[in-house]
Scaffold this motif. Sequence first.
Motif, short mmCIF file in Angstrom:
data_model
loop_
_atom_site.label_atom_id
_atom_site.label_comp_id
_atom_site.label_asym_id
_atom_site.label_seq_id
_atom_site.Cartn_x
_atom_site.Cartn_y
_atom_site.Cartn_z
N ASP A 109 0.82 -1.22 0.00
CA ASP A 109 0.00 0.00 0.00
C ASP A 109 0.86 1.27 0.00
OD1 ASP A 109 0.96 -0.23 2.56
OD2 ASP A 109 -0.97 0.12 3.55
N SER A 110 2.12 1.16 -0.41
CA SER A 110 3.02 2.31 -0.43
C SER A 110 3.72 2.46 -1.78
CB SER A 110 4.12 2.16 0.64
OG SER A 110 3.57 2.12 1.91
N TRP A 111 4.15 3.70 -2.06
CA TRP A 111 5.06 4.00 -3.16
C TRP A 111 6.44 4.10 -2.52
CZ3 TRP A 111 4.01 4.15 -8.25
CH2 TRP A 111 2.69 4.30 -8.66
N VAL A 112 7.43 3.43 -3.11
CA VAL A 112 8.77 3.43 -2.54
C VAL A 112 9.77 3.85 -3.61
CG1 VAL A 112 10.56 2.04 -1.41
CG2 VAL A 112 8.15 1.56 -0.96
N CYS A 113 10.66 4.78 -3.23
CA CYS A 113 11.71 5.23 -4.13
C CYS A 113 12.89 4.26 -4.02
CB CYS A 113 12.16 6.65 -3.78
SG CYS A 113 13.53 7.23 -4.82
#
Length: 108
Positions: free
Chosen positions: A16-20
């Motif tokens: 449920d996250s966007w990760v760089c």
Amino acid sequence: MKFCDDCGSMMKTEGDSWVCGSCGYETLRDEAAEQEMAVTTQGQEESEIVDTSEVDAEDMGPTTGARCPECGNERAYYEMKQIRAADESETRFFTCTECEHKWREDDH
């Protein structure tokens, strides 16, 4: 597609996250925002197959200096068609003036 607020790199989804992948910055996913950025192919036409097998030699059009990969002849009829997206170059279709072998060239 989402870009990192810290470093500008493209981010990927993990749960449920966007990760760089570059700096590790994380932010929660927002389904409503993701629907807005979804890429679709609706309205785009698929490339059609161009058949020149039924065309007589005299109707093929102009000739150019192009080496036939089959017989080595140095002349070929040519025709240019836009078969991909409008922002891509045309495809060149060749037919050997001697053996009538057909081939194509795309810009890469």
